[in-house]
Design a protein around this motif. Structure first.
Motif, mmCIF file in Angstrom:
data_model
loop_
_atom_site.group_PDB
_atom_site.id
_atom_site.type_symbol
_atom_site.label_atom_id
_atom_site.label_comp_id
_atom_site.label_asym_id
_atom_site.label_seq_id
_atom_site.Cartn_x
_atom_site.Cartn_y
_atom_site.Cartn_z
ATOM 1 N N PHE A 201 1.014 -1.300 -0.021
ATOM 2 C CA PHE A 201 0.082 0.062 -0.064
ATOM 3 C C PHE A 201 1.125 1.296 0.046
ATOM 4 N N SER A 202 0.387 2.516 -0.764
ATOM 5 C CA SER A 202 1.174 3.458 -0.727
ATOM 6 C C SER A 202 0.464 4.684 -0.945
ATOM 7 N N PHE A 203 0.791 5.651 -0.363
ATOM 8 C CA PHE A 203 -0.048 7.060 -0.468
ATOM 9 C C PHE A 203 0.985 8.109 -0.265
ATOM 10 N N THR A 204 0.540 9.320 -0.925
ATOM 11 C CA THR A 204 1.204 10.416 -1.231
ATOM 12 C C THR A 204 1.406 11.628 -0.020
ATOM 13 N N ASN A 205 0.150 11.624 0.753
ATOM 14 C CA ASN A 205 0.044 12.492 1.696
ATOM 15 C C ASN A 205 -0.930 12.033 2.832
ATOM 16 N N GLY A 206 -0.658 12.356 4.110
ATOM 17 C CA GLY A 206 -1.574 11.932 5.113
ATOM 18 C C GLY A 206 -1.088 11.001 5.971
ATOM 19 N N ILE A 207 -2.147 10.660 6.834
ATOM 20 C CA ILE A 207 -1.474 9.393 7.859
ATOM 21 C C ILE A 207 -2.581 8.524 8.080
ATOM 22 N N LEU A 208 -2.440 7.085 8.325
ATOM 23 C CA LEU A 208 -3.268 6.125 8.084
ATOM 24 C C LEU A 208 -2.993 5.199 9.315
ATOM 25 N N MET A 209 -4.147 4.714 9.935
ATOM 26 C CA MET A 209 -4.232 3.864 11.070
ATOM 27 C C MET A 209 -4.364 2.414 10.314
ATOM 28 N N VAL A 210 -3.586 1.502 10.559
ATOM 29 C CA VAL A 210 -3.586 0.248 9.783
ATOM 30 C C VAL A 210 -3.822 -0.786 10.880
ATOM 31 N N ILE A 211 -5.048 -1.613 10.775
ATOM 32 C CA ILE A 211 -5.363 -2.560 11.560
ATOM 33 C C ILE A 211 -5.436 -4.126 11.040
ATOM 34 N N ARG A 212 -4.713 -4.799 11.481
ATOM 35 C CA ARG A 212 -4.708 -6.291 11.139
ATOM 36 C C ARG A 212 -5.826 -6.823 12.409
ATOM 37 N N SER A 213 -6.918 -7.548 11.608
ATOM 38 C CA SER A 213 -7.658 -8.174 12.537
ATOM 39 C C SER A 213 -8.257 -9.541 12.330
ATOM 40 N N GLN A 214 -8.766 -10.045 13.473
ATOM 41 C CA GLN A 214 -9.360 -11.493 13.240
ATOM 42 C C GLN A 214 -10.844 -11.507 13.894
ATOM 43 N N ASP A 215 -11.901 -12.326 13.594
ATOM 44 C CA ASP A 215 -13.162 -12.035 14.238
ATOM 45 C C ASP A 215 -13.028 -12.841 15.606
#
Length: 215
Positions: A201-215
Motif C-alpha cells: 500500500f502506498s499514498f502520497t500525503n496524510g496519515i493512516l491507521m492500519v489494523i490487522r484483525s481477526q473475528d
C-alpha cells in the motif's frame, strides 16, 4: 533494541506473551501490568505508574523483583502509559510494542492511540504497534509499505487520520485501489484482505491507521 510495554488492560485482551518474550526484547511494566509480568516470570527492566490498582501483596512482589520502579502520584499530567512510552522512546529502540492497551475504558484506548501519532512516533526508523488478542494496530505516514499475509488476522483496514489521505494505492488485495483520495471519516477501506502472500500500500500525503484483525 526492542521494547515491549505491558499495561493493565483487561486480561482477556492480552495475548500470550511468551512468543514475544525473546532474548533481544526488554520489557517495561505499567501499573498492574508490572505484576502480570512478574507473575509470569518476566522481569521488566523498568516499571511506571501510580500503582493504585495493585494489592499490598502484589506491590511487595513488584518491589522484590523490579530494580527500577518509577512511582507517581495519581494526580499528574501524563497517563501511566505515556510515562512508560516516553521512557521507551528515549532509549532509541527499533521497535516498541504495547500490550494491555486496549479494552476496558475507551478514553485510555484513545489516549494510547494518540501516543502513536506523535512526531517522534512517526519516525521511519521506529516501528510501534498496539497488540491484543484480535488486533495489531500501527500508524503509517505517507510512503510505500509491504505487508505480509497473516493467517490468524486475515482482515486489514486502512483508516484515515488526517483530512485527506491522497493517492492511496492497494496492490495484492481483494479490493484494490489506484490513486484514490480517502477523506477523514471514510469507511471505504474497512475489512480488506490480502489475496497474495504479500501486498503493498502506498499514498502520497496524510496519515493512516492500519489494523490487522481477526473475528
Amino acid at each position: 533494541m526492542i521494547i515491549h510495554i505491558l499495561a493493565g488492560g483487561p486480561e482477556k485482551n492480552i495475548p500470550s506473551l511468551r512468543p514475544y518474550d525473546q532474548k533481544d526484547v526488554s520489557w517495561v511494566g505499567v501499573d498492574h501490568g508490572v505484576y502480570r509480568l512478574v507473575n509470569q516470570g518476566i522481569i521488566p527492566i523498568a516499571a511506571f505508574g501510580d500503582f493504585d490498582s495493585v494489592t499490598k501483596k502484589e506491590w511487595e512482589d513488584i518491589r522484590g523483583h523490579v530494580l527500577e520502579i518509577n512511582q507517581f502520584k495519581p494526580e499528574k499530567d501524563e497517563t501511566d502509559m505515556e510515562l512508560a512510552f516516553n521512557w521507551a522512546v528515549a532509549q532509541n529502540p527499533s521497535t516498541i510494542r504495547l500490550f494491555g492497551a486496549t479494552g476496558g475504558r475507551l478514553d485510555h484506548f484513545m489516549a494510547n492511540v494518540q501516543l502513536l501519532l506523535r512526531k517522534e512516533s512517526l519516525h521511519p526508523s521506529l516501528k510501534i504497534e498496539i497488540i491484543d488478542t484480535n488486533n495489531i494496530i500501527h500508524i503509517a505516514s505517507y510512503g510505500e509499505y509491504t505487508v505480509e499475509k497473516l493467517n490468524d488476522k486475515k482482515f486489514i483496514s486502512f483508516i484515515p487520520l488526517t483530512a485527506d489521505v491522497e493517492n492511496l494505492t492497494l496492490k495484492g488485495f481483494k479490493y484494490p485501489l489506484t490513486n484514490r483520495n480517502i477523506p477523514l471519516g471514510s469507511t471505504l477501506c474497512i475489512s480488506n484482505e490480502l489475496i497474495q502472500s504479500q501486498g503493498t500500500f502506498s499514498f502520497t500525503n496524510g496519515i493512516l491507521m492500519v489494523i490487522r484483525s481477526q473475528d
